[in-house]
Design a protein around this motif. Structure first.
Motif, PDB file in Angstrom:
ATOM      1  N   GLY A 270      -6.166   0.032   4.081  1.00 42.02           N
ATOM      2  CA  GLY A 270      -7.453  -0.409   4.603  1.00 42.02           C
ATOM      3  C   GLY A 270      -8.142  -1.386   3.665  1.00 42.02           C
ATOM      4  O   GLY A 270      -8.744  -2.368   4.094  1.00 42.02           O
ATOM      5  N   GLN A 271      -8.043  -1.107   2.370  1.00 38.52           N
ATOM      6  CA  GLN A 271      -8.669  -1.984   1.378  1.00 38.52           C
ATOM      7  C   GLN A 271      -7.997  -3.349   1.342  1.00 38.52           C
ATOM      8  O   GLN A 271      -8.669  -4.387   1.326  1.00 38.52           O
TER       9      GLN A 271
ATOM     10  N   PRO B 150       0.828  -1.215   0.000  1.00 33.87           N
ATOM     11  CA  PRO B 150       0.000   0.000   0.000  1.00 33.87           C
ATOM     12  C   PRO B 150       0.861   1.265   0.000  1.00 33.87           C
ATOM     13  O   PRO B 150       1.952   1.281   0.579  1.00 33.87           O
TER      14      PRO B 150
ATOM     15  N   ASN C 117      -0.752   4.302   0.756  1.00 33.78           N
ATOM     16  CA  ASN C 117      -1.427   5.212   1.681  1.00 33.78           C
ATOM     17  C   ASN C 117      -2.393   4.412   2.559  1.00 33.78           C
ATOM     18  O   ASN C 117      -2.609   3.214   2.339  1.00 33.78           O
ATOM     19  N   PHE C 118      -2.976   5.083   3.545  1.00 37.24           N
ATOM     20  CA  PHE C 118      -3.861   4.407   4.491  1.00 37.24           C
ATOM     21  C   PHE C 118      -5.117   3.847   3.810  1.00 37.24           C
ATOM     22  O   PHE C 118      -5.634   2.799   4.213  1.00 37.24           O
ATOM     23  N   GLN C 119      -5.614   4.559   2.801  1.00 36.41           N
ATOM     24  CA  GLN C 119      -6.818   4.087   2.108  1.00 36.41           C
ATOM     25  C   GLN C 119      -6.546   2.734   1.440  1.00 36.41           C
ATOM     26  O   GLN C 119      -7.338   1.798   1.564  1.00 36.41           O
ATOM     27  N   GLU C 120      -5.422   2.635   0.745  1.00 42.30           N
ATOM     28  CA  GLU C 120      -5.059   1.372   0.102  1.00 42.30           C
ATOM     29  C   GLU C 120      -4.809   0.290   1.151  1.00 42.30           C
ATOM     30  O   GLU C 120      -5.192  -0.870   0.955  1.00 42.30           O
TER      31      GLU C 120
END
Length: 256
Positions: A98-99, A91, A93-96
């Protein structure tokens, strides 16, 4: 002249210790997916040394996981940092994160498979297959508990601020590994209901388990890069970090 000679001796004494703490990159695979973990061994290469598998947090292999590996290898353990996501999937970033972490939490058998592959690699590198502990941070802490739930061939499980929940439809199987959960008392990501459900699960599984709470600590309390603002839900807590590390070391002495 004597001073220079003494300096040389000091440098020679330091170099082997430094080299022994280095991590070795190890390539392995899950089918066509390439994986790349890190292995570290004790300075004294003795056969059948105990092994510790380290499962990283949701951003994938990071400095925190690698530092833990080298610190523990200095204490006489073979250590391996698992690559859960695979080469090219780290990842950004945090969004990636989390996914990707969410995917493995939903597809738990795939997560378990990646953990088992890393466990197999740790043994291939020389760890005693009968003397292994799995530990993890955050998402990795969740994985460590999954290693217990699936009864992987390990003696102990240590979860640092890991997720405790699981699908209620899953059958609770007996757990043979000893389980240690190190938890921030103010972690907003674990509800009282989820904690209670986990504890009841451990009782039903007839596990040898314990759960330690750290005051004023939230999620990610061992991560020095998480900042120190508890209001954000995830923050570093030096006191909790040091206490939890001591708890880990005591656990390793007792289990291994």
């Amino acid at each position: 002249m004597k001073t220079k000679f003494t300096l040389v001796l000091v440098m020679l004494a330091i170099i082997p210790t430094y080299v022994s703490a280095q991590l070795i990159s190890v390539d392995y695979s899950d089918g066509t997916q390439k994986l790349s973990g890190f292995f570290s061994k004790p300075k004294k290469e003795l056969k059948n040394k105990p092994g510790i598998l380290i499962l990283p947090a949701w951003m994938g292999i990071d400095d925190h996981a690698k530092e833990s590996a080298t610190d523990l290898s200095k204490l006489g353990y073979n250590t391996f940092v698992a690559d859960i996501y695979g080469v090219g999937n780290k990842p950004t970033n945090f969004q990636e994160a989390g996914q990707k972490a969410g995917y493995y939490k939903k597809n738990i058998q795939e997560y378990q498979k990646r953990i088992q592959l890393a466990l197999d690699e740790l043994v291939k590198q020389g760890a005693n297959p009968d003397e292994i502990v799995v530990m993890g941070y955050c998402f990795g802490g969740t994985g460590a508990i999954e290693a217990a739930r699936s009864n992987m061939k390990v003696k102990g499980i240590v979860s640092f601020h890991g997720g405790l929940g699981h699908d209620e439809a899953r059958t609770i199987e007996p757990i043979s590994a000893r389980v240690l959960v190190l938890h921030g008392a103010d972690d907003p990501y674990e509800s009282e209901a989820e904690i209670k459900a986990f504890q009841n699960e451990m009782r039903t599984a007839k596990a040898d388990w314990e759960m330690v709470y750290y005051a004023n600590a939230v999620h990610s309390f061992t991560d020095k890069n998480a900042g120190t603002d508890n209001s954000k839900g995830a923050a570093y807590n030096e006191k909790a970090y040091k206490r939890s590390w001591k708890a880990l070391l005591q656990f390793l002495k007792e289990v291994l």
